[in-house]
Design a protein around this motif. Structure first.
Motif, PDB file in Angstrom:
ATOM      1  N   ALA A  19     -12.676 -19.597   7.332  1.00 24.05           N
ATOM      2  CA  ALA A  19     -11.771 -19.796   6.200  1.00 24.05           C
ATOM      3  C   ALA A  19     -11.184 -18.475   5.687  1.00 24.05           C
ATOM      4  O   ALA A  19      -9.977 -18.415   5.390  1.00 24.05           O
ATOM      5  CB  ALA A  19     -12.499 -20.537   5.079  1.00 24.05           C
ATOM      6  N   PRO A  20     -11.977 -17.399   5.559  1.00 24.54           N
ATOM      7  CA  PRO A  20     -11.369 -16.135   5.107  1.00 24.54           C
ATOM      8  C   PRO A  20     -10.267 -15.637   6.035  1.00 24.54           C
ATOM      9  O   PRO A  20      -9.261 -15.086   5.572  1.00 24.54           O
ATOM     10  CB  PRO A  20     -12.560 -15.167   5.073  1.00 24.54           C
ATOM     11  N   MET A  21     -10.432 -15.829   7.348  1.00 19.71           N
ATOM     12  CA  MET A  21      -9.398 -15.373   8.268  1.00 19.71           C
ATOM     13  C   MET A  21      -8.162 -16.254   8.205  1.00 19.71           C
ATOM     14  O   MET A  21      -7.032 -15.773   8.388  1.00 19.71           O
ATOM     15  CB  MET A  21      -9.942 -15.301   9.689  1.00 19.71           C
ATOM     16  N   ARG A  22      -8.334 -17.534   7.932  1.00 17.76           N
ATOM     17  CA  ARG A  22      -7.158 -18.392   7.760  1.00 17.76           C
ATOM     18  C   ARG A  22      -6.379 -17.987   6.510  1.00 17.76           C
ATOM     19  O   ARG A  22      -5.142 -17.973   6.522  1.00 17.76           O
ATOM     20  CB  ARG A  22      -7.585 -19.864   7.694  1.00 17.76           C
ATOM     21  N   ARG A  23      -7.092 -17.618   5.459  1.00 12.79           N
ATOM     22  CA  ARG A  23      -6.411 -17.135   4.249  1.00 12.79           C
ATOM     23  C   ARG A  23      -5.695 -15.814   4.521  1.00 12.79           C
ATOM     24  O   ARG A  23      -4.571 -15.593   4.062  1.00 12.79           O
ATOM     25  CB  ARG A  23      -7.421 -16.979   3.109  1.00 12.79           C
ATOM     26  N   LEU A  24      -6.349 -14.933   5.278  1.00 14.04           N
ATOM     27  CA  LEU A  24      -5.729 -13.639   5.592  1.00 14.04           C
ATOM     28  C   LEU A  24      -4.458 -13.824   6.410  1.00 14.04           C
ATOM     29  O   LEU A  24      -3.445 -13.151   6.167  1.00 14.04           O
ATOM     30  CB  LEU A  24      -6.721 -12.751   6.341  1.00 14.04           C
ATOM     31  N   HIS A  25      -4.485 -14.730   7.376  1.00 16.06           N
ATOM     32  CA  HIS A  25      -3.283 -14.992   8.164  1.00 16.06           C
ATOM     33  C   HIS A  25      -2.152 -15.527   7.288  1.00 16.06           C
ATOM     34  O   HIS A  25      -0.980 -15.192   7.511  1.00 16.06           O
ATOM     35  CB  HIS A  25      -3.591 -15.973   9.302  1.00 16.06           C
ATOM     36  N   TRP A  26      -2.478 -16.340   6.298  1.00 19.79           N
ATOM     37  CA  TRP A  26      -1.449 -16.827   5.383  1.00 19.79           C
ATOM     38  C   TRP A  26      -0.844 -15.653   4.613  1.00 19.79           C
ATOM     39  O   TRP A  26       0.377 -15.568   4.452  1.00 19.79           O
ATOM     40  CB  TRP A  26      -2.057 -17.849   4.418  1.00 19.79           C
ATOM     41  N   VAL A  27      -1.672 -14.721   4.148  1.00 25.70           N
ATOM     42  CA  VAL A  27      -1.177 -13.556   3.408  1.00 25.70           C
ATOM     43  C   VAL A  27      -0.255 -12.714   4.279  1.00 25.70           C
ATOM     44  O   VAL A  27       0.804 -12.250   3.833  1.00 25.70           O
ATOM     45  CB  VAL A  27      -2.365 -12.712   2.895  1.00 25.70           C
ATOM     46  N   VAL A  28      -0.622 -12.533   5.538  1.00 23.58           N
ATOM     47  CA  VAL A  28       0.116 -11.623   6.417  1.00 23.58           C
ATOM     48  C   VAL A  28       1.404 -12.237   6.943  1.00 23.58           C
ATOM     49  O   VAL A  28       2.424 -11.550   7.072  1.00 23.58           O
ATOM     50  CB  VAL A  28      -0.790 -11.173   7.580  1.00 23.58           C
ATOM     51  N   LEU A  58       3.896 -11.611  -0.750  1.00 23.22           N
ATOM     52  CA  LEU A  58       4.088 -11.335  -2.170  1.00 23.22           C
ATOM     53  C   LEU A  58       2.742 -11.282  -2.885  1.00 23.22           C
ATOM     54  O   LEU A  58       2.499 -10.396  -3.719  1.00 23.22           O
ATOM     55  CB  LEU A  58       4.978 -12.408  -2.790  1.00 23.22           C
ATOM     56  N   VAL A  59       1.859 -12.216  -2.566  1.00 20.15           N
ATOM     57  CA  VAL A  59       0.508 -12.197  -3.127  1.00 20.15           C
ATOM     58  C   VAL A  59      -0.217 -10.920  -2.705  1.00 20.15           C
ATOM     59  O   VAL A  59      -0.915 -10.286  -3.512  1.00 20.15           O
ATOM     60  CB  VAL A  59      -0.276 -13.449  -2.682  1.00 20.15           C
ATOM     61  N   GLY A  60      -0.045 -10.519  -1.434  1.00 18.86           N
ATOM     62  CA  GLY A  60      -0.683  -9.299  -0.959  1.00 18.86           C
ATOM     63  C   GLY A  60      -0.218  -8.083  -1.731  1.00 18.86           C
ATOM     64  O   GLY A  60      -1.014  -7.201  -2.064  1.00 18.86           O
ATOM     65  N   ARG A  61       1.068  -8.034  -2.021  1.00 20.92           N
ATOM     66  CA  ARG A  61       1.616  -6.879  -2.745  1.00 20.92           C
ATOM     67  C   ARG A  61       1.160  -6.872  -4.194  1.00 20.92           C
ATOM     68  O   ARG A  61       0.754  -5.828  -4.730  1.00 20.92           O
ATOM     69  CB  ARG A  61       3.142  -6.901  -2.665  1.00 20.92           C
ATOM     70  N   ALA A  62       1.227  -8.031  -4.846  1.00 21.85           N
ATOM     71  CA  ALA A  62       0.914  -8.090  -6.273  1.00 21.85           C
ATOM     72  C   ALA A  62      -0.588  -8.134  -6.531  1.00 21.85           C
ATOM     73  O   ALA A  62      -1.084  -7.451  -7.440  1.00 21.85           O
ATOM     74  CB  ALA A  62       1.589  -9.312  -6.897  1.00 21.85           C
ATOM     75  N   GLY A  63      -1.300  -8.928  -5.736  1.00 22.40           N
ATOM     76  CA  GLY A  63      -2.721  -9.121  -6.002  1.00 22.40           C
ATOM     77  C   GLY A  63      -3.626  -8.150  -5.284  1.00 22.40           C
ATOM     78  O   GLY A  63      -4.650  -7.720  -5.830  1.00 22.40           O
ATOM     79  N   LEU A  64      -3.266  -7.788  -4.040  1.00 22.85           N
ATOM     80  CA  LEU A  64      -4.108  -6.900  -3.239  1.00 22.85           C
ATOM     81  C   LEU A  64      -3.585  -5.473  -3.185  1.00 22.85           C
ATOM     82  O   LEU A  64      -4.204  -4.614  -2.568  1.00 22.85           O
ATOM     83  CB  LEU A  64      -4.225  -7.448  -1.806  1.00 22.85           C
ATOM     84  N   ARG A  65      -2.429  -5.246  -3.801  1.00 20.31           N
ATOM     85  CA  ARG A  65      -1.788  -3.920  -3.798  1.00 20.31           C
ATOM     86  C   ARG A  65      -1.590  -3.409  -2.367  1.00 20.31           C
ATOM     87  O   ARG A  65      -1.805  -2.244  -2.057  1.00 20.31           O
ATOM     88  CB  ARG A  65      -2.602  -2.930  -4.626  1.00 20.31           C
ATOM     89  N   THR A  66      -1.184  -4.328  -1.503  1.00 20.16           N
ATOM     90  CA  THR A  66      -0.976  -4.005  -0.093  1.00 20.16           C
ATOM     91  C   THR A  66       0.406  -4.474   0.324  1.00 20.16           C
ATOM     92  O   THR A  66       0.747  -5.649   0.189  1.00 20.16           O
ATOM     93  CB  THR A  66      -2.045  -4.699   0.782  1.00 20.16           C
ATOM     94  N   ARG A  67       1.207  -3.557   0.825  1.00 19.08           N
ATOM     95  CA  ARG A  67       2.571  -3.852   1.262  1.00 19.08           C
ATOM     96  C   ARG A  67       2.542  -4.144   2.762  1.00 19.08           C
ATOM     97  O   ARG A  67       2.156  -3.277   3.561  1.00 19.08           O
ATOM     98  CB  ARG A  67       3.487  -2.668   0.943  1.00 19.08           C
ATOM     99  N   ILE A  68       2.944  -5.337   3.146  1.00 19.47           N
ATOM    100  CA  ILE A  68       2.775  -5.811   4.515  1.00 19.47           C
ATOM    101  C   ILE A  68       4.118  -5.885   5.205  1.00 19.47           C
ATOM    102  O   ILE A  68       5.101  -6.398   4.640  1.00 19.47           O
ATOM    103  CB  ILE A  68       2.092  -7.196   4.518  1.00 19.47           C
TER     104      ILE A  68
END
Length: 291
Positions: free
Chosen positions: A180-189, A196-206
């Motif tokens: 499940a964590p990897m499925r969520r990560l793939h959605w983020v990427v 957008l969630v990665g940038r705002a929530g994880l402070r990571t620009r993808i």
């Protein structure tokens, strides 16, 4: 250079800098001289191991987990931490393990320019995949198929290889969605809303572009570490990657050791200080005794 000597000596000060990768991305990096900083005169650089720590996805050199790890390794040698592209104060966008090899190479080259002759790369999760691919690319003989295929694309510089490699909680293969964590990560990427969630929530620009071409996976890169000691560390409670990942890495690598850690979860957040100290001792084992 100090005292007119032809051999560079370690300057016992903490340094923060911005490195430039071979594809011109600015990378934030921090150097800590380790436990020998107060010695007068400072030791010969060949006697001071350098640990270069590569964080996981959404980490940075400012994150507490990486700082905690750096503090442990600093008891055993000098340490460089840095933020991958798209993370922290570094420029660019994250390619989730592809072009990040260039970020690590820049950090290793910086460490060697400071006088260190024995460099151990330690990568966590995504950083674990990067240290494996970096070890294969920068340690591969110049005539090998991997080196010849990849050097033109990654503009590999000389003097940026590692003497030993440690991969902690690393994936063996790309596009894994079995947890499940990897499925969520793939959605983020892969999804615009996820990025957008990665940038705002994880402070990571993808990066928005897919890999083209797809880089060698860690398990495909592992056989090229034939001349480099490799330690693979994995927790038996890792929620991201089950134990077939580290086992397949070790099966593919000719000189690998495998540590399965009971009760450990994932990456730098889950690595106990005792484990980090054991990794540091393993890395120090190959340091020459003298100049």
């Amino acid at each position: 250079m100090t005292g007119g000597s032809s051999v560079p000596l370690i300057t016992p000060t903490t340094r923060r800098t911005t490195l430039r990768t071979d594809d011109f991305v600015p990378i934030e990096a921090l150097y800590e001289p380790g436990p020998t900083a107060g010695q007068d005169p400072p030791p010969h650089p060949a006697q001071v191991p350098l640990f270069v720590l590569a964080h996981g996805f959404s980490g940075s050199l400012e994150r507490p987990a990486l700082q905690r790890a750096a503090a442990v390794f600093a008891q055993y040698g000098a340490v460089i931490t840095f933020s991958f592209r798209g993370h922290g104060r570094s420029g660019g966008r994250s390619t989730v393990g592809d072009r990040e090899v260039l970020d690590l190479a820049a950090a290793v080259a910086w460490g060697r320019s400071l006088g260190h002759s024995h460099v151990i790369t330690v990568g966590f999760s995504m950083g674990g995949s990067v240290v494996l691919r970096h070890g294969a690319l920068y340690g591969a003989p110049s005539g090998s198929s991997y080196a010849s295929e990849q050097r033109g694309r990654t503009e590999a510089r000389s003097g940026a290889g590692a003497d030993a490699v440690v991969a902690v909680s690393a994936p063996a293969r790309w596009f894994y969605r079995g947890t499940a964590p990897m499925r969520r990560l793939h959605w983020v990427v892969t999804r615009p809303l996820g990025r957008l969630v990665g940038r705002a929530g994880l402070r990571t620009r993808i990066h928005t572009e897919a890999w083209d071409p797809v880089p060698l996976s860690p398990v495909e890169a592992a056989p090229y570490l034939s001349n480099t000691p490799l330690l693979v560390v994995h927790g038996d409670r890792d929620p991201y990657f089950p134990l077939d990942h580290p086992r397949s890495l070790v099966a593919a690598a000719p000189r690998a050791q495998l540590w399965i850690e009971p009760g450990m979860g994932h990456a730098e957040n889950a690595a106990a200080e005792e484990l980090l100290a054991r990794i540091a001792v393993w890395g120090r084992a190959g340091v020459p005794d003298g100049p």
